[in-house]
Design a protein around this motif. Structure first.
Motif, PDB file in Angstrom:
ATOM      1  N   ARG A  76       9.646  50.118 131.529  1.00 45.19           N
ATOM      2  CA  ARG A  76      10.963  50.106 130.858  1.00 45.19           C
ATOM      3  C   ARG A  76      10.804  50.732 129.484  1.00 45.19           C
ATOM      4  NH1 ARG A  76      11.736  43.962 130.752  1.00 45.19           N
ATOM      5  NH2 ARG A  76       9.467  44.178 130.720  1.00 45.19           N
ATOM      6  N   THR A  77      11.836  51.467 129.052  1.00 47.36           N
ATOM      7  CA  THR A  77      11.760  52.145 127.756  1.00 47.36           C
ATOM      8  C   THR A  77      12.989  51.835 126.916  1.00 47.36           C
ATOM      9  OG1 THR A  77      12.807  54.140 128.637  1.00 47.36           O
ATOM     10  CG2 THR A  77      10.402  54.045 128.709  1.00 47.36           C
ATOM     11  N   SER A  78      12.809  51.930 125.597  1.00 49.17           N
ATOM     12  CA  SER A  78      13.907  51.726 124.657  1.00 49.17           C
ATOM     13  C   SER A  78      13.712  52.680 123.483  1.00 49.17           C
ATOM     14  CB  SER A  78      13.922  50.271 124.165  1.00 49.17           C
ATOM     15  OG  SER A  78      14.934  50.085 123.197  1.00 49.17           O
ATOM     16  N   VAL A  79      14.655  53.675 123.339  1.00 54.49           N
ATOM     17  CA  VAL A  79      14.554  54.688 122.285  1.00 54.49           C
ATOM     18  C   VAL A  79      15.415  54.255 121.097  1.00 54.49           C
ATOM     19  CG1 VAL A  79      14.851  57.132 121.727  1.00 54.49           C
ATOM     20  CG2 VAL A  79      14.202  56.453 124.045  1.00 54.49           C
ATOM     21  N   LYS A  80      14.867  54.429 119.895  1.00 54.81           N
ATOM     22  CA  LYS A  80      15.593  54.060 118.676  1.00 54.81           C
ATOM     23  C   LYS A  80      15.578  55.229 117.692  1.00 54.81           C
ATOM     24  CE  LYS A  80      16.481  49.716 119.670  1.00 54.81           C
ATOM     25  NZ  LYS A  80      15.805  48.615 119.004  1.00 54.81           N
ATOM     26  N   GLY A  81      16.735  55.388 116.952  1.00 53.31           N
ATOM     27  CA  GLY A  81      16.803  56.426 115.939  1.00 53.31           C
ATOM     28  C   GLY A  81      18.233  56.935 115.794  1.00 53.31           C
ATOM     29  N   VAL A  82      18.568  57.429 114.586  1.00 50.69           N
ATOM     30  CA  VAL A  82      19.901  57.973 114.294  1.00 50.69           C
ATOM     31  C   VAL A  82      19.723  59.314 113.584  1.00 50.69           C
ATOM     32  CG1 VAL A  82      22.067  57.632 113.061  1.00 50.69           C
ATOM     33  CG2 VAL A  82      20.911  55.677 114.098  1.00 50.69           C
ATOM     34  N   ALA A  83      20.569  60.307 113.991  1.00 45.90           N
ATOM     35  CA  ALA A  83      20.494  61.635 113.369  1.00 45.90           C
ATOM     36  C   ALA A  83      21.887  62.084 112.969  1.00 45.90           C
ATOM     37  CB  ALA A  83      19.877  62.635 114.344  1.00 45.90           C
ATOM     38  N   HIS A  84      21.957  62.933 111.927  1.00 47.37           N
ATOM     39  CA  HIS A  84      23.227  63.495 111.471  1.00 47.37           C
ATOM     40  C   HIS A  84      23.171  65.007 111.624  1.00 47.37           C
ATOM     41  CE1 HIS A  84      26.094  65.124 108.471  1.00 47.37           C
ATOM     42  NE2 HIS A  84      26.848  64.110 108.894  1.00 47.37           N
ATOM     43  N   ALA A  85      24.063  65.546 112.506  1.00 48.76           N
ATOM     44  CA  ALA A  85      24.077  66.987 112.741  1.00 48.76           C
ATOM     45  C   ALA A  85      25.433  67.387 113.290  1.00 48.76           C
ATOM     46  CB  ALA A  85      22.978  67.365 113.731  1.00 48.76           C
ATOM     47  N   VAL A  86      25.851  68.629 113.012  1.00 48.18           N
ATOM     48  CA  VAL A  86      27.123  69.199 113.464  1.00 48.18           C
ATOM     49  C   VAL A  86      28.271  68.273 113.067  1.00 48.18           C
ATOM     50  CG1 VAL A  86      28.262  70.396 115.365  1.00 48.18           C
ATOM     51  CG2 VAL A  86      25.797  70.076 115.426  1.00 48.18           C
ATOM     52  N   SER A  87      28.205  67.817 111.838  1.00 42.00           N
ATOM     53  CA  SER A  87      29.281  66.982 111.265  1.00 42.00           C
ATOM     54  C   SER A  87      29.548  65.717 112.092  1.00 42.00           C
ATOM     55  CB  SER A  87      30.574  67.796 111.145  1.00 42.00           C
ATOM     56  OG  SER A  87      30.366  68.944 110.359  1.00 42.00           O
ATOM     57  N   ARG A  88      28.492  65.168 112.657  1.00 40.24           N
ATOM     58  CA  ARG A  88      28.677  63.928 113.412  1.00 40.24           C
ATOM     59  C   ARG A  88      27.375  63.156 113.412  1.00 40.24           C
ATOM     60  NH1 ARG A  88      29.862  65.260 119.566  1.00 40.24           N
ATOM     61  NH2 ARG A  88      29.593  62.999 119.712  1.00 40.24           N
ATOM     62  N   TRP A  90      24.641  61.147 115.521  1.00 37.47           N
ATOM     63  CA  TRP A  90      24.077  61.052 116.874  1.00 37.47           C
ATOM     64  C   TRP A  90      23.213  59.789 116.933  1.00 37.47           C
ATOM     65  CZ3 TRP A  90      24.958  65.001 120.558  1.00 37.47           C
ATOM     66  CH2 TRP A  90      25.603  66.137 120.068  1.00 37.47           C
ATOM     67  N   ASP A  91      23.636  58.836 117.733  1.00 32.02           N
ATOM     68  CA  ASP A  91      22.838  57.627 117.901  1.00 32.02           C
ATOM     69  C   ASP A  91      22.235  57.612 119.310  1.00 32.02           C
ATOM     70  OD1 ASP A  91      24.954  57.043 119.519  1.00 32.02           O
ATOM     71  OD2 ASP A  91      25.728  55.397 118.312  1.00 32.02           O
ATOM     72  N   THR A  92      21.671  56.467 119.672  1.00 28.31           N
ATOM     73  CA  THR A  92      20.972  56.370 120.963  1.00 28.31           C
ATOM     74  C   THR A  92      21.884  56.692 122.134  1.00 28.31           C
ATOM     75  OG1 THR A  92      19.539  54.671 119.998  1.00 28.31           O
ATOM     76  CG2 THR A  92      19.576  54.871 122.397  1.00 28.31           C
ATOM     77  N   ALA A  93      23.123  56.242 122.079  1.00 33.29           N
ATOM     78  CA  ALA A  93      24.048  56.489 123.187  1.00 33.29           C
ATOM     79  C   ALA A  93      24.364  57.971 123.336  1.00 33.29           C
ATOM     80  CB  ALA A  93      25.326  55.698 122.971  1.00 33.29           C
ATOM     81  N   GLU A  94      24.163  58.769 122.259  1.00 33.12           N
ATOM     82  CA  GLU A  94      24.480  60.187 122.301  1.00 33.12           C
ATOM     83  C   GLU A  94      23.312  61.030 122.838  1.00 33.12           C
ATOM     84  OE1 GLU A  94      28.374  60.073 121.002  1.00 33.12           O
ATOM     85  OE2 GLU A  94      27.278  61.962 121.085  1.00 33.12           O
ATOM     86  N   TYR A  95      22.108  60.761 122.335  1.00 37.16           N
ATOM     87  CA  TYR A  95      21.002  61.670 122.637  1.00 37.16           C
ATOM     88  C   TYR A  95      20.028  61.125 123.687  1.00 37.16           C
ATOM     89  CZ  TYR A  95      18.556  58.634 119.301  1.00 37.16           C
ATOM     90  OH  TYR A  95      18.027  57.556 118.649  1.00 37.16           O
ATOM     91  N   VAL A 107      15.377  62.765 125.739  1.00 37.17           N
ATOM     92  CA  VAL A 107      15.887  62.752 124.362  1.00 37.17           C
ATOM     93  C   VAL A 107      16.403  64.150 124.031  1.00 37.17           C
ATOM     94  CG1 VAL A 107      15.311  62.442 121.935  1.00 37.17           C
ATOM     95  CG2 VAL A 107      14.310  60.927 123.651  1.00 37.17           C
ATOM     96  N   MET A 108      17.722  64.237 123.685  1.00 42.94           N
ATOM     97  CA  MET A 108      18.326  65.523 123.349  1.00 42.94           C
ATOM     98  C   MET A 108      17.834  65.983 121.978  1.00 42.94           C
ATOM     99  SD  MET A 108      22.352  66.472 122.817  1.00 42.94           S
ATOM    100  CE  MET A 108      22.842  65.461 124.210  1.00 42.94           C
ATOM    101  N   THR A 109      17.449  67.269 121.891  1.00 41.91           N
ATOM    102  CA  THR A 109      16.972  67.832 120.626  1.00 41.91           C
ATOM    103  C   THR A 109      17.799  69.024 120.168  1.00 41.91           C
ATOM    104  OG1 THR A 109      15.394  69.213 121.830  1.00 41.91           O
ATOM    105  CG2 THR A 109      14.592  67.079 121.040  1.00 41.91           C
ATOM    106  N   ASN A 110      18.552  69.645 121.065  1.00 40.83           N
ATOM    107  CA  ASN A 110      19.356  70.817 120.726  1.00 40.83           C
ATOM    108  C   ASN A 110      20.573  70.841 121.642  1.00 40.83           C
ATOM    109  OD1 ASN A 110      19.987  73.014 119.217  1.00 40.83           O
ATOM    110  ND2 ASN A 110      18.270  74.296 119.907  1.00 40.83           N
ATOM    111  N   VAL A 111      21.678  71.482 121.195  1.00 36.13           N
ATOM    112  CA  VAL A 111      22.908  71.435 121.984  1.00 36.13           C
ATOM    113  C   VAL A 111      23.784  72.650 121.678  1.00 36.13           C
ATOM    114  CG1 VAL A 111      24.150  70.077 120.252  1.00 36.13           C
ATOM    115  CG2 VAL A 111      24.855  69.965 122.651  1.00 36.13           C
ATOM    116  N   ILE A 112      24.479  73.125 122.712  1.00 36.57           N
ATOM    117  CA  ILE A 112      25.529  74.139 122.572  1.00 36.57           C
ATOM    118  C   ILE A 112      26.816  73.511 123.089  1.00 36.57           C
ATOM    119  CG2 ILE A 112      26.323  76.417 123.293  1.00 36.57           C
ATOM    120  CD1 ILE A 112      23.435  77.240 123.678  1.00 36.57           C
ATOM    121  N   GLN A 113      27.862  73.465 122.238  1.00 36.03           N
ATOM    122  CA  GLN A 113      29.115  72.816 122.608  1.00 36.03           C
ATOM    123  C   GLN A 113      30.205  73.854 122.889  1.00 36.03           C
ATOM    124  OE1 GLN A 113      28.480  69.280 119.330  1.00 36.03           O
ATOM    125  NE2 GLN A 113      30.550  69.701 120.044  1.00 36.03           N
ATOM    126  N   THR A 114      31.002  73.597 123.919  1.00 30.76           N
ATOM    127  CA  THR A 114      32.216  74.369 124.191  1.00 30.76           C
ATOM    128  C   THR A 114      33.372  73.368 124.176  1.00 30.76           C
ATOM    129  OG1 THR A 114      30.945  75.890 125.596  1.00 30.76           O
ATOM    130  CG2 THR A 114      33.346  75.950 125.775  1.00 30.76           C
TER     131      THR A 114
END
Length: 575
Positions: A76-88, A90-95, A107-114
């Motif tokens: 079982r795994t549990s990732v922790k951490g918060v990041a601020h990027a692209v004016s938003r 990003w918490d665990t539920a996001e990445y 774990v998401m490290t890069n993204v292209i949004q449409t």
């Protein structure tokens, strides 16, 4: 037919003897040959020491006295951490997106949004089959592998210089773009993951986990200072895998977290702790398309009730947790099985020495008398009797083996050494008893006369002693010598051992004490006894004595001394 020569070891022939089938209660002990040799003894003990060291090392280092079992694991795994990027934010539920594969997390490290996509009609993204000049280039209702929607059959303006086929799709369609550099979520390097790993050994009914009872939740894994801490910083994982996090974060990758359990469950030397290792699986230099990415969308309703979405192309690192290992516990059966199987290794010493003797036996480059004697004692040669003849020359120390068929006289035929001359009559005087001098002198006089009367007036070319008789049969054309010299029939021991009637009478009575030596068949019995005496004298007693050929000179003297009534002699049976 060819000569069949099969060499059997005396040890093997004793073990596979047919007698063991007839009598199941008798025991066959192998026969050994003992000889003194410093070289062989040193080689034997050197191999013994090497094998003993190997066995002890394997027994202790590999714990071959233990019964082993593969580990059964759950993670079982549990990732922790918060990041601020692209004016938003990003918490665990996001990445941290759950993966469908077992024992993995992403774990998401890069993204292209449409953003703001709705279902409508719009120009297709430019690719080979979507670029057009007229409506005829677009097929209504068609869709290709790289399409974002279904073509409507119209060719519309994509930009100022390019036209593409119109499609019904989520518009606007996403552009084929390269991921941003540097990565949007490059700060995820400082995220941490807690790995909870439970392992079980069903055979030993033993369960253990990688989180100890006195676990410090503020620790971070370090191979030197905190090798058992189950909390890992993502940047440290990439560093241990010899990768740069900032580079991998742009296109993503696949990293393996290896957890190795080698558990010693014996009470006197208990050890059961995990060992962590890290490596990259997608190999940026060995894979044509390194990296890891996939698409997902988030949907919501607009005020007018229409459905709208934001499309994400997420790049990131997939972490695969690989758990392996074994648990072992002492079992007496395993110990005895290991010892029993390794005892046979000591036979390698004998095998190595035997190989050396075999190589020597096959090689004709050099000859060592000591090795020849060992090989002669160790091996017995089994021959096909009808295909060979044995010859003994008085001026050569060996019995010669000659193969059939003959194309020339037996005297000139080429042969091979069969064995050294055996010493059968170690005490020749034991064959005789003291007789009065007058009897002795009379017998000597008779033998001398016989010898004078049997000299051949016309000696054949193949004869070397001057006493042989002319014969047309190749296998009877044999002299007692291989070079010119006196005939063996002129020697004292030939007269005493072969021609002496007293000796022959004793030899016949030794075999049959009640034999009648006064009958009409006495001359034939004495002649055959003389043949046998000569063979035993010159060849020794062995299983192929009936293949020994008596020289023409000796055969003529024996026949003239003890003739056959009709003068018709059988001779050597060539068959």
């Amino acid at each position: 037919m060819q000569l069949l020569e099969i060499s059997f070891s005396k040890e093997v022939s004793a073990m596979v003897s047919c007698g063991c089938l007839k009598d199941p209660f008798h025991y066959d002990s192998p026969k050994s040959i003992r000889f003194r040799s410093v070289g062989c003894v040193c080689a034997k003990w050197f191999i013994y020491v090497v094998i003993a060291i190997y066995i002890c090392y394997t027994l202790i280092a590999d714990k071959r006295y233990q019964e082993k079992e593969e580990v059964t694991s759950s993670v079982r795994t549990s990732v922790k951490g918060v990041a601020h990027a692209v004016s938003r934010i990003w918490d665990t539920a996001e990445y941290a997106i759950p993966m469908q594969s077992r024992d993995s997390f992403f774990v998401m490290t890069n993204v292209i949004q449409t953003e703001n996509q709705i279902q409508s009609r719009c120009p297709e993204a430019p690719f080979a089959k979507a670029i057009c000049s007229t409506d005829k280039s677009c097929e209504n209702g068609s869709a290709y592998v790289h399409s974002n929607g279904v073509q409507t059959g119209r060719c519309v303006q994509y930009n100022e210089t390019l036209k593409t086929c119109e499609v019904t799709a989520w518009c606007p369609v996403p552009m084929e773009e390269t991921p941003p550099v540097p990565a949007v979520l490059r700060s995820s390097e400082d995220f941490t993951v807690l790995i909870k790993n439970n392992v079980h050994f069903p055979k030993f009914n033993y369960t253990v986990q990688n989180i100890s009872p006195n676990f410090n939740s503020s620790c971070t894994f370090n191979k030197i200072t905190s090798p058992l801490c189950p909390i890992f910083r993502l940047g440290d994982i990439l560093q241990e895998a010899k990768e740069n996090f900032s580079e991998v974060a742009v296109k993503g990758g696949v990293i393996a977290i290896e957890i190795k359990w080698d558990c010693n469950l014996d009470s006197w030397s208990y050890y059961c702790s995990p060992e962590y290792g890290f490596r990259r699986l997608d190999g940026k230099t060995r894979t044509q398309y390194p990296g890891f990415s996939y698409r997902f969308a988030r949907y919501y309703k607009r005020e007018n009730g229409k459905e709208q979405r934001t499309l994400f192309r997420a790049y990131g690192i997939r972490f695969d947790i690989l758990v392996f290992g074994t648990g072992g516990k002492f079992r007496s059966v395993e110990l005895f099985t290991f010892i029993g199987s390794t005892i046979t290794y000591f036979g390698l010493a004998f095998t190595a020495i035997e190989i050396l003797f075999s190589l020597y036996n096959c090689s004709g480059c050099w000859k060592i008398q000591f090795c020849d004697n060992i090989i002669r004692k160790k091996y017995e040669t089994v021959l096909e009797p009808k295909q060979v003849m044995l010859v003994s020359y008085v001026d050569k120390p060996h019995v010669i083996l000659i193969k059939r068929p003959l194309k020339t006289s037996l005297q000139d035929a080429e042969g091979s050494i069969f064995e050294n001359h055996p010493v059968k009559f170690s005490d020749p005087c034991s064959f005789f008893t003291k007789e009065p001098n007058e009897n002795h002198d009379t017998e000597e006089s008779q033998l001398s006369c016989l010898m004078q009367s049997t000299r051949s007036p016309k000696c054949p070319k193949w004869c070397c002693c001057g006493q042989c008789n002319l014969t047309q049969k190749f296998h009877e054309q044999l002299c007692c010598r291989s070079t010119d010299g006196p005939c063996i029939t002129t020697t004292y021991w030939f007269k005493k051992l072969v021609l002496s009637r007293e000796t022959l009478n004793k030899a016949l009575l030794y075999e049959d004490p009640f034999l009648d030596l006064q009958g009409d068949n006495t001359s034939n019995q004495l002649r055959h006894a003389a043949y046998k005496q000569y063979v035993h004298w010159r060849f020794g007693s062995f299983e192929l004595e009936d293949r020994a050929v008596i020289p023409s000179c000796c055969r003529g003297v024996i026949r003239s001394t003890y003739p056959k009534a009709d003068g018709n002699y059988t001779g050597f049976k060539i068959e």
